[in-house]
Design a protein around this motif. Structure first.
Motif, PDB file in Angstrom:
ATOM      1  N   ALA A  13      -8.529 -43.942 -21.602  1.00  0.00           N
ATOM      2  CA  ALA A  13      -9.750 -44.404 -22.272  1.00  0.00           C
ATOM      3  C   ALA A  13     -10.877 -44.680 -21.285  1.00  0.00           C
ATOM      4  CB  ALA A  13      -9.441 -45.651 -23.093  1.00  0.00           C
ATOM      5  N   VAL A  14     -11.260 -43.687 -20.521  1.00  0.00           N
ATOM      6  CA  VAL A  14     -12.350 -43.832 -19.561  1.00  0.00           C
ATOM      7  C   VAL A  14     -13.658 -43.396 -20.214  1.00  0.00           C
ATOM      8  CG1 VAL A  14     -11.976 -41.546 -18.561  1.00  0.00           C
ATOM      9  CG2 VAL A  14     -13.082 -43.290 -17.201  1.00  0.00           C
ATOM     10  N   ASP A  15     -14.755 -44.099 -19.910  1.00  0.00           N
ATOM     11  CA  ASP A  15     -16.086 -43.686 -20.361  1.00  0.00           C
ATOM     12  C   ASP A  15     -16.560 -42.581 -19.422  1.00  0.00           C
ATOM     13  OD1 ASP A  15     -16.682 -45.187 -22.646  1.00  0.00           O
ATOM     14  OD2 ASP A  15     -17.183 -46.941 -21.443  1.00  0.00           O
ATOM     15  N   VAL A  16     -16.703 -41.404 -19.943  1.00  0.00           N
ATOM     16  CA  VAL A  16     -17.010 -40.222 -19.147  1.00  0.00           C
ATOM     17  C   VAL A  16     -18.504 -40.178 -18.824  1.00  0.00           C
ATOM     18  CG1 VAL A  16     -16.925 -37.695 -19.129  1.00  0.00           C
ATOM     19  CG2 VAL A  16     -15.119 -38.996 -20.275  1.00  0.00           C
ATOM     20  N   PRO A  17     -18.863 -40.009 -17.530  1.00  0.00           N
ATOM     21  CA  PRO A  17     -20.284 -39.861 -17.192  1.00  0.00           C
ATOM     22  C   PRO A  17     -20.791 -38.499 -17.660  1.00  0.00           C
ATOM     23  CG  PRO A  17     -18.936 -39.552 -15.241  1.00  0.00           C
ATOM     24  CD  PRO A  17     -18.004 -39.943 -16.353  1.00  0.00           C
ATOM     25  N   TYR A  18     -22.095 -38.414 -17.849  1.00  0.00           N
ATOM     26  CA  TYR A  18     -22.729 -37.181 -18.318  1.00  0.00           C
ATOM     27  C   TYR A  18     -23.042 -36.266 -17.135  1.00  0.00           C
ATOM     28  CZ  TYR A  18     -26.190 -33.993 -20.147  1.00  0.00           C
ATOM     29  OH  TYR A  18     -26.861 -32.857 -20.494  1.00  0.00           O
ATOM     30  N   PHE A  19     -22.740 -34.962 -17.282  1.00  0.00           N
ATOM     31  CA  PHE A  19     -23.089 -33.953 -16.293  1.00  0.00           C
ATOM     32  C   PHE A  19     -24.097 -32.997 -16.919  1.00  0.00           C
ATOM     33  CE2 PHE A  19     -18.384 -34.474 -15.356  1.00  0.00           C
ATOM     34  CZ  PHE A  19     -18.589 -35.423 -14.369  1.00  0.00           C
ATOM     35  N   ASP A  62      -6.623 -30.774 -19.008  1.00  0.00           N
ATOM     36  CA  ASP A  62      -5.501 -30.706 -18.081  1.00  0.00           C
ATOM     37  C   ASP A  62      -5.439 -31.988 -17.252  1.00  0.00           C
ATOM     38  OD1 ASP A  62      -4.615 -28.204 -18.860  1.00  0.00           O
ATOM     39  OD2 ASP A  62      -5.446 -27.144 -17.125  1.00  0.00           O
ATOM     40  N   GLU A  63      -4.238 -32.400 -16.931  1.00  0.00           N
ATOM     41  CA  GLU A  63      -4.008 -33.666 -16.228  1.00  0.00           C
ATOM     42  C   GLU A  63      -4.768 -33.746 -14.903  1.00  0.00           C
ATOM     43  OE1 GLU A  63      -0.258 -36.035 -14.310  1.00  0.00           O
ATOM     44  OE2 GLU A  63       0.090 -34.925 -16.163  1.00  0.00           O
ATOM     45  N   LYS A  64      -4.773 -32.682 -14.130  1.00  0.00           N
ATOM     46  CA  LYS A  64      -5.456 -32.688 -12.829  1.00  0.00           C
ATOM     47  C   LYS A  64      -6.958 -32.926 -13.011  1.00  0.00           C
ATOM     48  CE  LYS A  64      -6.304 -29.867  -8.745  1.00  0.00           C
ATOM     49  NZ  LYS A  64      -6.096 -28.556  -8.113  1.00  0.00           N
ATOM     50  N   LEU A  65      -7.575 -32.231 -13.959  1.00  0.00           N
ATOM     51  CA  LEU A  65      -9.010 -32.428 -14.227  1.00  0.00           C
ATOM     52  C   LEU A  65      -9.272 -33.827 -14.773  1.00  0.00           C
ATOM     53  CD1 LEU A  65     -10.047 -29.010 -15.808  1.00  0.00           C
ATOM     54  CD2 LEU A  65     -10.612 -29.874 -13.537  1.00  0.00           C
ATOM     55  N   ALA A  66      -8.389 -34.311 -15.637  1.00  0.00           N
ATOM     56  CA  ALA A  66      -8.551 -35.652 -16.206  1.00  0.00           C
ATOM     57  C   ALA A  66      -8.500 -36.717 -15.106  1.00  0.00           C
ATOM     58  CB  ALA A  66      -7.480 -35.914 -17.256  1.00  0.00           C
ATOM     59  N   ARG A  67      -7.594 -36.561 -14.136  1.00  0.00           N
ATOM     60  CA  ARG A  67      -7.527 -37.522 -13.016  1.00  0.00           C
ATOM     61  C   ARG A  67      -8.820 -37.502 -12.209  1.00  0.00           C
ATOM     62  NH1 ARG A  67      -2.234 -35.494 -12.145  1.00  0.00           N
ATOM     63  NH2 ARG A  67      -3.046 -34.312 -10.381  1.00  0.00           N
ATOM     64  N   GLN A  68      -9.340 -36.299 -11.927  1.00  0.00           N
ATOM     65  CA  GLN A  68     -10.581 -36.199 -11.160  1.00  0.00           C
ATOM     66  C   GLN A  68     -11.746 -36.828 -11.917  1.00  0.00           C
ATOM     67  OE1 GLN A  68     -11.233 -32.150  -9.925  1.00  0.00           O
ATOM     68  NE2 GLN A  68      -9.225 -32.006  -8.969  1.00  0.00           N
ATOM     69  N   LEU A  69     -11.816 -36.582 -13.211  1.00  0.00           N
ATOM     70  CA  LEU A  69     -12.883 -37.142 -14.036  1.00  0.00           C
ATOM     71  C   LEU A  69     -12.755 -38.658 -14.134  1.00  0.00           C
ATOM     72  CD1 LEU A  69     -15.361 -36.281 -15.582  1.00  0.00           C
ATOM     73  CD2 LEU A  69     -13.937 -35.921 -17.587  1.00  0.00           C
ATOM     74  N   THR A  70     -11.542 -39.157 -14.215  1.00  0.00           N
ATOM     75  CA  THR A  70     -11.307 -40.602 -14.262  1.00  0.00           C
ATOM     76  C   THR A  70     -11.778 -41.271 -12.978  1.00  0.00           C
ATOM     77  OG1 THR A  70      -9.451 -40.335 -15.780  1.00  0.00           O
ATOM     78  CG2 THR A  70      -9.539 -42.386 -14.520  1.00  0.00           C
ATOM     79  N   ARG A  71     -11.428 -40.685 -11.823  1.00  0.00           N
ATOM     80  CA  ARG A  71     -11.886 -41.248 -10.537  1.00  0.00           C
ATOM     81  C   ARG A  71     -13.409 -41.260 -10.470  1.00  0.00           C
ATOM     82  NH1 ARG A  71      -7.452 -38.327  -8.418  1.00  0.00           N
ATOM     83  NH2 ARG A  71      -8.799 -36.599  -7.828  1.00  0.00           N
TER      84      ARG A  71
END
Length: 184
Positions: free
Chosen positions: A123-129, A160-169
């Motif tokens: 449940a991360v608030d995703v920044p806008y790109f 995908d989990e790898k992209l989700a981890r990068q986006l979360t960081r």
């Protein structure tokens, strides 16, 4: 009027004011030109391949192509919808740069019908790109309800989990501003 999709995207991004308070696209989400081949086991899905054309008397109908990809890994290229109120861990991907408003009819008139919900496992608030991004994940055709907005999402892509981890960081380092993703 426009000779390339890139020229249209630059015009649309500037005219909608989508460059304010945004982050540049991270390398993991960047679109290469010309497009690289999809990774092994991943199919490219284009927005134009989601619904049958022309629209029939029963309304929008999914194509056989998109039905065959249900539950499979796909890669999509599009634009984040700016200003869309959504649950943490979710953002909207559109074929065009658009800005959504929630004042009157919600998303009913603001985003293309082919807009896809991109879902993260947390449940991360995703920044806008700003600009084109590419995402890879598992396509889901089963309707799901976005708990925060009560919107029914008929087409989603579980990132995908790898992209989700990068986006979360990235989201933890750069939380979205209130004007970027206004929540109801």
């Amino acid at each position: 009027m426009f000779h390339t999709a890139a020229a249209f995207a630059l015009w649309a991004t500037a005219s909608l004011g989508l460059s304010d308070a945004t982050l540049s696209v991270p390398k993991a989400f960047a679109v290469s030109v010309p497009a690289s081949a999809a990774p092994r086991g991943v199919s490219d899905l284009k927005f134009q391949d989601i619904f049958q054309r022309p629209v029939g008397p029963a309304g929008l109908a999914l194509t056989d192509t998109v039905r065959a990809l249900d539950g499979k890994r796909v890669r999509m290229v599009g634009y984040m919808v700016k200003g869309a109120a959504s649950s943490p861990g979710l953002f909207l991907l559109s074929p065009l740069p658009v800005m959504a408003g929630e004042e009157d009819e919600g998303l009913a008139d603001d985003v293309p019908a082919t807009t896809v919900a991109v879902v993260l496992p947390n449940a991360v608030d995703v920044p806008y790109f700003a600009g084109l991004i590419q995402v890879t994940g598992t396509l889901r055709l089963a309707p799901r309800e976005d708990a925060r907005s009560s919107r029914i999402l008929n087409l989603s892509l579980e990132l995908d989990e790898k992209l989700a981890r990068q986006l979360t960081r990235l989201a933890r380092r750069h939380p979205p501003s209130p004007s970027t993703h206004a929540h109801p």
